[in-house]
Design an enzyme around this catalytic site. Structure first.
Site, PDB file in Angstrom:
ATOM      1  CD  GLU A 265      -3.634 -12.983 -23.097  1.00  0.00           C
ATOM      2  OE1 GLU A 265      -3.676 -13.969 -23.848  1.00  0.00           O
ATOM      3  OE2 GLU A 265      -3.418 -11.818 -23.515  1.00  0.00           O
TER       4      GLU A 265
ATOM      5  CE  LYS B 264      -5.479 -15.488 -27.394  1.00  0.00           C
ATOM      6  NZ  LYS B 264      -4.156 -14.865 -27.145  1.00  0.00           N
TER       7      LYS B 264
ATOM      8  CB  CYS C 148      -5.882 -11.489 -25.586  1.00  0.00           C
ATOM      9  SG  CYS C 148      -4.658 -10.239 -26.106  1.00  0.00           S
TER      10      CYS C 148
END
Length: 274
Positions: free
Chosen positions: A43, A112, A153
């Site tokens: 990330e 995300k 993440c």
């Protein structure tokens, strides 16, 4: 390709984009020299600047364009971890990953979904959503390297996302991250291995390493996990890479012995639909 080497890159990204991109290119060169056909980054691999990093266009911006050039040069696939992406409709940027084929063409793009928003015991509020606009789509990509499922993440804490990806054909789940030491030491590997086992998928998890701007350390511990839940490659401490084998014939064997995806009771529970 049913069997090939995957390189997972562990970076100590800082606030100097030029230096970070040079390091990323050097890691691609090293991975290629080790025979890797696919490279995966963590990330925010191009810059970390206390949330103030200028977003780029994806795929037209500087970072992805450079990664496309490296993909063509080495004839390999690149999973571009994540970077801050320009949001044309507002000031909150997206946290976005892209997958490039050996011709440098983007074959998948994912923003995300989950942002970390919390009210601390002292009443203070930390809201990632104040600066990151969540995406709205779950993304798989059927490629010659297998069917890829994308996440970033904090997404790893939401198993329904990964079950959806698996039900839509995913064989390799990417989970680039900048996990903190406090949670990483107890949760990172346990969650990743669970996502691999419950979905009988490979998990490729590239992480950030090192102290970022005086905050807690980034956990690192980048790894590749096979569908049985075995860690087949793990980066050592510091910036570096680890190489592990992706074997889709082995994945098929695991799924034939443990057909949990086929044995689901979708007639009883339908929280995750195909």
């Amino acid at each position: 390709m049913r069997k090939y080497l995957m390189a997972v890159i562990q970076m100590d990204t800082r606030d100097n984009k030029d230096a970070n991109l040079k390091a990323a290119c050097d890691f691609i060169d090293e991975a290629a020299s080790k025979g890797a056909k696919f490279v995966s980054f963590p990330e925010v691999f191009n810059v970390i600047d206390e949330g103030q990093e200028a977003p780029e266009l994806v795929p037209e911006g500087r970072t992805i364009s450079l990664m496309a050039e490296k993909a063509r040069r080495h004839n390999l696939w690149i999973h571009c971890g994540s970077i801050a992406e320009v949001n044309p409709e507002g000031d909150r940027k997206f946290n976005t990953t892209a997958v490039l084929n050996p011709q440098g063409r983007m074959v998948a793009k994912y923003r995300k979904l989950h942002t970390f928003d919390i009210t601390l015991p002292d009443g203070s509020v930390a809201e990632e959503s104040a600066r990151i606009k969540p995406g709205r789509e779950m993304v798989t990509a059927d490629t010659e390297m297998g069917c890829l499922g994308l996440s970033i993440c904090y997404d790893i804490r939401f198993p329904e996302l990964y079950r959806y990806l698996a039900l839509h054909g995913a064989q390799i789940l990417f989970a680039p991250a900048n996990f903190r030491m406090a949670t990483g030491k107890d949760h990172w590997e346990a969650i990743l291995r669970a996502r691999a086992i419950e979905n009988t998928c490979y998990v490729v998890a590239a992480g950030q390493y090192g102290k970022k701007h005086g905050t807690s350390d980034s956990f690192g511990n980048s790894m590749i996990i096979d569908p049985w839940g075995t860690v087949v490659a793990r980066a050592s401490e510091g910036a570096g890479l680890a190489v592990g084998e992706i074997d889709l014939d082995y994945l098929d064997k695991v799924r034939s012995h443990l057909p949990s995806l086929k044995n689901r009771r979708a007639d009883v529970y339908d929280t995750v639909r195909k």
